[in-house]
Design a protein around this motif. Structure first.
Motif, mmCIF file in Angstrom:
data_model
loop_
_atom_site.group_PDB
_atom_site.id
_atom_site.type_symbol
_atom_site.label_atom_id
_atom_site.label_comp_id
_atom_site.label_asym_id
_atom_site.label_seq_id
_atom_site.Cartn_x
_atom_site.Cartn_y
_atom_site.Cartn_z
ATOM 1 N N PHE A 1 -1.261 26.598 3.756
ATOM 2 C CA PHE A 1 -0.656 27.433 4.803
ATOM 3 C C PHE A 1 0.421 26.671 5.566
ATOM 4 C CE2 PHE A 1 -3.447 31.281 5.897
ATOM 5 C CZ PHE A 1 -3.675 31.534 4.562
ATOM 6 N N VAL A 2 0.173 25.412 5.840
ATOM 7 C CA VAL A 2 1.141 24.614 6.597
ATOM 8 C C VAL A 2 2.388 24.351 5.759
ATOM 9 C CG1 VAL A 2 1.539 22.332 7.608
ATOM 10 C CG2 VAL A 2 -0.553 23.579 8.134
ATOM 11 N N LEU A 3 2.192 24.090 4.470
ATOM 12 C CA LEU A 3 3.346 23.803 3.619
ATOM 13 C C LEU A 3 4.211 25.022 3.359
ATOM 14 C CD1 LEU A 3 1.799 21.334 1.040
ATOM 15 C CD2 LEU A 3 3.448 20.832 2.841
ATOM 16 N N ILE A 4 3.643 26.220 3.385
ATOM 17 C CA ILE A 4 4.451 27.414 3.147
ATOM 18 C C ILE A 4 5.338 27.707 4.341
ATOM 19 C CG2 ILE A 4 4.410 29.752 2.345
ATOM 20 C CD1 ILE A 4 1.663 29.764 1.846
ATOM 21 N N GLN A 5 4.858 27.375 5.513
ATOM 22 C CA GLN A 5 5.606 27.718 6.728
ATOM 23 C C GLN A 5 6.871 26.889 6.838
ATOM 24 O OE1 GLN A 5 3.250 27.617 10.269
ATOM 25 N NE2 GLN A 5 1.482 28.504 9.238
ATOM 26 N N LEU B 1 -8.203 28.630 10.075
ATOM 27 C CA LEU B 1 -8.691 27.576 9.195
ATOM 28 C C LEU B 1 -8.972 26.282 9.959
ATOM 29 C CD1 LEU B 1 -6.573 28.142 5.985
ATOM 30 C CD2 LEU B 1 -9.046 28.340 6.218
ATOM 31 N N ALA B 2 -8.141 25.973 10.934
ATOM 32 C CA ALA B 2 -8.396 24.779 11.748
ATOM 33 C C ALA B 2 -9.704 24.943 12.533
ATOM 34 C CB ALA B 2 -7.235 24.534 12.704
ATOM 35 N N ALA B 3 -9.949 26.137 13.054
ATOM 36 C CA ALA B 3 -11.197 26.388 13.786
ATOM 37 C C ALA B 3 -12.396 26.324 12.844
ATOM 38 C CB ALA B 3 -11.130 27.740 14.478
ATOM 39 N N ILE B 4 -12.244 26.844 11.632
ATOM 40 C CA ILE B 4 -13.336 26.800 10.654
ATOM 41 C C ILE B 4 -13.677 25.361 10.299
ATOM 42 C CG2 ILE B 4 -13.871 27.310 8.228
ATOM 43 C CD1 ILE B 4 -12.454 29.991 8.604
ATOM 44 N N ILE B 5 -12.663 24.529 10.099
ATOM 45 C CA ILE B 5 -12.904 23.119 9.780
ATOM 46 C C ILE B 5 -13.636 22.435 10.925
ATOM 47 C CG2 ILE B 5 -11.772 20.897 9.369
ATOM 48 C CD1 ILE B 5 -9.617 22.465 7.824
ATOM 49 N N ALA B 6 -13.208 22.697 12.151
ATOM 50 C CA ALA B 6 -13.861 22.084 13.310
ATOM 51 C C ALA B 6 -15.319 22.520 13.414
ATOM 52 C CB ALA B 6 -13.101 22.443 14.593
ATOM 53 N N VAL B 7 -15.571 23.803 13.235
ATOM 54 C CA VAL B 7 -16.951 24.304 13.332
ATOM 55 C C VAL B 7 -17.813 23.741 12.206
ATOM 56 C CG1 VAL B 7 -18.346 26.405 13.134
ATOM 57 C CG2 VAL B 7 -16.343 26.382 14.607
ATOM 58 N N LEU B 8 -17.275 23.699 10.993
ATOM 59 C CA LEU B 8 -18.045 23.145 9.872
ATOM 60 C C LEU B 8 -18.371 21.666 10.078
ATOM 61 C CD1 LEU B 8 -16.340 24.805 6.765
ATOM 62 C CD2 LEU B 8 -18.673 25.157 7.573
ATOM 63 N N THR C 1 5.105 35.530 9.188
ATOM 64 C CA THR C 1 4.894 34.327 9.991
ATOM 65 C C THR C 1 3.678 34.477 10.891
ATOM 66 O OG1 THR C 1 6.457 35.126 11.645
ATOM 67 C CG2 THR C 1 7.310 33.635 9.955
ATOM 68 N N ASP C 2 3.401 35.690 11.363
ATOM 69 C CA ASP C 2 2.204 35.905 12.182
ATOM 70 C C ASP C 2 0.938 35.665 11.366
ATOM 71 O OD1 ASP C 2 3.630 36.498 14.445
ATOM 72 O OD2 ASP C 2 3.377 38.677 14.295
ATOM 73 N N VAL C 3 0.915 36.161 10.141
ATOM 74 C CA VAL C 3 -0.256 35.989 9.280
ATOM 75 C C VAL C 3 -0.475 34.508 8.985
ATOM 76 C CG1 VAL C 3 -1.152 36.431 6.963
ATOM 77 C CG2 VAL C 3 -0.134 38.282 8.277
ATOM 78 N N LEU C 4 0.598 33.805 8.657
ATOM 79 C CA LEU C 4 0.480 32.384 8.351
ATOM 80 C C LEU C 4 0.039 31.584 9.567
ATOM 81 C CD1 LEU C 4 3.594 31.839 6.075
ATOM 82 C CD2 LEU C 4 1.201 31.934 5.404
ATOM 83 N N GLU C 5 0.563 31.927 10.737
ATOM 84 C CA GLU C 5 0.176 31.207 11.951
ATOM 85 C C GLU C 5 -1.279 31.480 12.306
ATOM 86 O OE1 GLU C 5 1.474 30.667 16.614
ATOM 87 O OE2 GLU C 5 2.715 31.861 15.280
ATOM 88 N N LYS C 6 -1.690 32.740 12.218
ATOM 89 C CA LYS C 6 -3.086 33.073 12.510
ATOM 90 C C LYS C 6 -4.021 32.415 11.497
ATOM 91 C CE LYS C 6 -2.209 37.437 14.828
ATOM 92 N NZ LYS C 6 -2.287 38.895 14.755
ATOM 93 N N GLY C 7 -3.608 32.412 10.232
ATOM 94 C CA GLY C 7 -4.411 31.756 9.199
ATOM 95 C C GLY C 7 -4.558 30.272 9.452
ATOM 96 N N THR C 8 -3.492 29.634 9.921
ATOM 97 C CA THR C 8 -3.546 28.201 10.231
ATOM 98 C C THR C 8 -4.545 27.931 11.348
ATOM 99 O OG1 THR C 8 -1.236 27.967 9.591
ATOM 100 C CG2 THR C 8 -2.161 26.224 10.945
#
Length: 118
Positions: free
Chosen positions: A19-23, A58-65, A48-55
């Motif tokens: 996601f970060v590399l596509i932006q 995913l960052a929140a999911i990594i933190a929670v995991l 760009t909204d979808v990519l930003e929200k996805g970023t």
């Protein structure tokens, strides 16, 4: 259980990297590769909204995991492992490291400069 968390964390990290590399920070990114077609059907702003929200998701999911995986670590396993190592080494003598020795060095001889003829 830790294996499952590890696999999920790695998968989320790969997706986050994608996601970060596509932006494109200047607004091009994935939407710029579609040209005019992207503006009519997908919409630059929506991409760009979808990519930003996805970023962010995913960052929140990594933190929670990462935080929840720490609850599944067996705290007694490290104590048991160190105890068995200590039991295995109980009868062995402790080896002292050899002292470091410096090679024989001689003091440097002063160099004589050749006489200059005037």
């Amino acid at each position: 259980m830790l294996l499952i968390f590890g696999i999920l964390i790695i998968l989320a990290c790969v997706l986050l990297g994608f996601f970060v590399l596509i932006q494109n920070p200047k607004g091009g990114g994935l939407s710029g590769s579609f040209g005019g077609f992207g503006n009519q059907v997908i919409g630059v702003r929506q991409t760009t909204d979808v990519l930003e929200k996805g970023t962010w998701i995913l960052a929140a999911i990594i933190a929670v995991l990462c935080l929840t995986s720490s609850f599944f670590v067996d705290k007694n396993s490290a104590a048991r492992q160190s105890k068995t190592i200590m039991e295995q080494n109980a009868g062995r003598p402790v080896q002292q490291p050899a002292p470091a020795t410096l090679p024989n060095t001689t003091p440097a001889q002063p160099q004589q400069q050749p006489a200059q003829n005037k």
